[in-house]
Design an enzyme around this catalytic site. Structure first.
Site, short mmCIF file in Angstrom:
data_model
loop_
_atom_site.label_atom_id
_atom_site.label_comp_id
_atom_site.label_asym_id
_atom_site.label_seq_id
_atom_site.Cartn_x
_atom_site.Cartn_y
_atom_site.Cartn_z
N ARG A 67 0.83 -1.20 0.00
CA ARG A 67 0.00 0.00 0.00
C ARG A 67 0.86 1.25 0.00
O ARG A 67 0.53 2.26 -0.64
CB ARG A 67 -0.91 -0.03 1.22
N HIS A 71 0.56 4.36 -2.55
CA HIS A 71 0.36 5.74 -2.09
C HIS A 71 1.48 6.66 -2.54
O HIS A 71 1.26 7.85 -2.77
CB HIS A 71 0.23 5.77 -0.56
N GLY A 77 3.97 10.96 -8.25
CA GLY A 77 4.67 9.90 -8.96
C GLY A 77 5.51 9.06 -8.02
O GLY A 77 5.63 9.34 -6.83
N ASP A 79 8.32 8.58 -6.53
CA ASP A 79 9.56 9.32 -6.27
C ASP A 79 10.02 9.23 -4.82
O ASP A 79 10.90 9.97 -4.39
CB ASP A 79 9.40 10.78 -6.66
N GLU A 93 3.58 14.07 3.21
CA GLU A 93 2.57 13.06 2.88
C GLU A 93 2.44 12.02 3.98
O GLU A 93 1.35 11.51 4.26
CB GLU A 93 2.96 12.34 1.57
N ASN A 99 -2.52 8.33 5.21
CA ASN A 99 -1.27 7.59 5.36
C ASN A 99 -0.91 7.26 6.81
O ASN A 99 0.10 6.59 7.05
CB ASN A 99 -0.11 8.37 4.73
N PRO A 169 -7.23 7.91 -4.16
CA PRO A 169 -8.66 7.57 -4.22
C PRO A 169 -9.13 7.02 -2.87
O PRO A 169 -8.59 6.01 -2.40
CB PRO A 169 -8.73 6.51 -5.32
N HIS A 199 -6.29 -5.84 -2.13
CA HIS A 199 -7.05 -5.89 -0.88
C HIS A 199 -7.23 -7.33 -0.39
O HIS A 199 -7.87 -7.55 0.63
CB HIS A 199 -8.43 -5.25 -1.07
N THR A 200 -6.66 -8.27 -1.10
CA THR A 200 -6.70 -9.66 -0.64
C THR A 200 -5.85 -9.87 0.60
O THR A 200 -5.99 -10.86 1.30
CB THR A 200 -6.24 -10.62 -1.76
N SER A 253 -8.59 -15.03 5.00
CA SER A 253 -7.54 -15.21 4.00
C SER A 253 -6.67 -13.98 3.88
O SER A 253 -5.99 -13.79 2.88
CB SER A 253 -8.19 -15.54 2.65
N ASP A 258 -4.35 -14.23 -2.73
CA ASP A 258 -5.10 -15.13 -3.60
C ASP A 258 -6.27 -14.39 -4.25
O ASP A 258 -6.41 -13.18 -4.11
CB ASP A 258 -5.61 -16.35 -2.82
#
Length: 333
Positions: A67, A71, A77, A79, A93, A99, A169, A199-200, A253, A258
């Site tokens: 993640r 982010h 970008g 960076d 950030e 965050n 988003p 998100h698994t 899980s 998966d």
């Protein structure tokens, strides 16, 4: 006539040389696998070994590290700006509300230290983050996706908290907003549904989705798109004002990478509104149903392709940016 042909020939030769020069420049400024082959040939081995030490103690770091890369790339970008600490004159950030739940900065710092000991001043923090995100996922138990990471990113020197609000988003976005957000980064609809599959693994605070449970339209109602049985279970774990409790994004899980995420979304058990929204578009909905029924047919390969695309967003190359000595601080000259 002969003179004219001569001029045309010279013009064509100059044009070819110009095009070749442009192409060579573009290649030189772009990312590529094996970028550090001459300057730090063992970089991927160093990163993998250093990452493994952290993952052996805390395997759940894979999700926040993945993640973190996402982010980073969506704001200014890829960076490494997500890694910079705030200063007395600027909130970075890292301290933005979206965050605050990120973990694993110590992994990036530890890997950077290991790389610097072998190749000082050569490998960027942005590249290290991209490699660590891949390696952390690859070290999870069971079958996992693996992708070659093109390298050559340089580190940015700017990190501003406010940039996160207009670029990341949020979990309550609908499908139109999600498609627009990803398109603004050069990612298509397939990338959206594939990367959502991240998100698994991992967990989320209740505050990211309790609106769906208790006040979906501002009238104390529940999101009608949410499976009622799943909603009952979520309400047992999360009260309306709960901001601390963590819930598995892929129940049962969440430590395994998966396709079960897509099975849950297809059953209207996606945790976030942004998960449920994938059923509101034909292309994303068809992909969800494909992965929910085929189990492993294309997801791992697709995920690697989309991760490489994401890792190319707004990169700094060539002489832009810098190679930070420490990932949390810009260099001081």
């Amino acid at each position: 006539m002969a003179q004219l042909r001569k001029r045309v020939l010279v013009f064509m030769q100059l044009t070819i040389l110009f095009v070749c020069a442009v192409l060579n420049l573009a290649d030189a400024q772009g990312l590529k696998v094996g970028y550090y082959e001459k300057t730090c040939p063992s970089v991927e081995k160093i990163v993998k070994q250093a990452t493994a030490k952290f993952m052996s103690r805390a395997p759940t770091l894979a999700a926040p590290l993945l993640r973190m890369h996402f982010h980073d790339c969506f704001v200014r970008g890829c960076d490494g700006s997500i890694l910079l600490n705030s200063t007395k004159d600027n909130l970075s950030e890292k301290d933005a509300p979206p965050n605050l739940s990120l973990r694993g900065y110590q992994v990036i710092d530890g890997v950077k230290t290991a790389v610097e000991s072998k190749c000082p001043g050569v490998v960027s923090c942005a590249d290290i983050l991209a490699l660590v995100a891949r390696d952390a996922v690859s070290m999870l138990k069971g079958p996992v996706p693996y992708w070659k990471v093109p390298l050559g990113r340089r580190d940015g020197r700017v990190s501003i908290m406010q940039d996160t609000f207009t670029n990341l988003p949020p979990p309550f976005f609908n499908i139109s907003q999600l498609k627009s957000s990803f398109a603004s980064k050069g990612l298509n609809v397939k990338d959206l549904v594939v990367l959502s599959g991240g998100h698994t693994i991992g967990t989320s605070h209740c505050s990211s989705f309790t609106g769906r449970l208790y006040n979906f339209t501002g009238k104390g109602d529940m999101d009608p798109s949410l499976d009622s049985e799943y909603a009952v279970n979520l309400k047992k774990k999360c009260k309306p004002s709960d901001v601390n409790t963590l819930v598995e994004m892929d129940p049962g899980s969440f430590k395994t990478f998966d396709e079960e995420y897509y099975t849950l979304v297809a059953k209207r058990r996606g945790l976030f509104n942004s998960d449920a929204a994938l059923l509101d578009d034909k292309e994303t909905g068809d992909y969800v149903k494909l992965q929910a029924t085929t189990q492993g047919y294309t997801f791992f390969k697709d995920f690697g392709v989309s991760m490489v695309k994401m890792g190319n967003i707004g990169v700094l190359t060539g002489e832009a940016g810098e190679i930070r000595k420490s990932c949390a601080f810009v260099n001081y000259y």
